[in-house]
Scaffold this motif. Structure first.
Motif, PDB file in Angstrom:
ATOM      1  N   MET A  29       0.805  -1.218   0.000  1.00 14.77           N
ATOM      2  CA  MET A  29       0.000   0.000   0.000  1.00 14.77           C
ATOM      3  C   MET A  29       0.846   1.280   0.000  1.00 14.77           C
ATOM      4  N   VAL A  32       0.852   3.164  -3.286  1.00 18.96           N
ATOM      5  CA  VAL A  32      -0.524   3.575  -3.572  1.00 18.96           C
ATOM      6  C   VAL A  32      -0.848   4.837  -2.766  1.00 18.96           C
ATOM      7  N   ASP A  35       0.785   7.902  -4.124  1.00 20.75           N
ATOM      8  CA  ASP A  35       0.041   8.395  -5.290  1.00 20.75           C
ATOM      9  C   ASP A  35      -1.211   9.162  -4.866  1.00 20.75           C
ATOM     10  N   GLU A  84      -6.138  -4.329   0.909  1.00 17.20           N
ATOM     11  CA  GLU A  84      -5.572  -3.414  -0.083  1.00 17.20           C
ATOM     12  C   GLU A  84      -6.665  -2.719  -0.899  1.00 17.20           C
ATOM     13  N   ASP A  86      -7.002   0.236  -4.355  1.00 15.64           N
ATOM     14  CA  ASP A  86      -6.214   0.904  -5.392  1.00 15.64           C
ATOM     15  C   ASP A  86      -6.341   2.422  -5.229  1.00 15.64           C
ATOM     16  N   ALA A  87      -5.404   3.140  -5.823  1.00 14.91           N
ATOM     17  CA  ALA A  87      -5.323   4.594  -5.666  1.00 14.91           C
ATOM     18  C   ALA A  87      -6.592   5.283  -6.158  1.00 14.91           C
TER      19      ALA A  87
END
Length: 98
Positions: A29, A32, A35, A84, A86-87
């Protein structure tokens, strides 16, 4: 714990990442979250909290799975998820609370 209150009681949404360095999903992470922080700029905060160094806080918030992600707005938890992400998902969630 009072420092935690100061961290989350702000006008912009705050994304908290509860992690440990020995957990692969937590380590995955890191880029991510970089970002997300870069994309959001000063419109949101991204804060990483090591559960090893913050056991009391982690227990108070009942953090079990890692990573555990939370979004706070004006001192209130508005979203929480373990695992987890995602961005783009995280950016979209944060934008909902701006």
């Amino acid at each position: 714990m009072s420092k935690f209150g100061e961290l989350i009681d702000v006008k912009v949404p705050v994304l908290l990442d509860f992690y440990t360095e020995w957990n692969d999903q937590s380590v995955n992470m890191h880029p991510v979250l970089r970002d997300v922080a870069a994309a959001m700029g000063d419109k949101a905060k991204v804060i990483k909290i090591d559960v090893e160094k913050n056991r009391e806080l982690s227990e108070a918030l009942r953090v079990k799975g890692l990573p555990t992600l939370m979004i706070y707005k004006n001192g209130e938890m508005v979203w929480r998820q373990s695992g987890e992400q995602d961005a783009n998902t995280l950016i979209g969630l944060l934008q909902e609370y701006i």
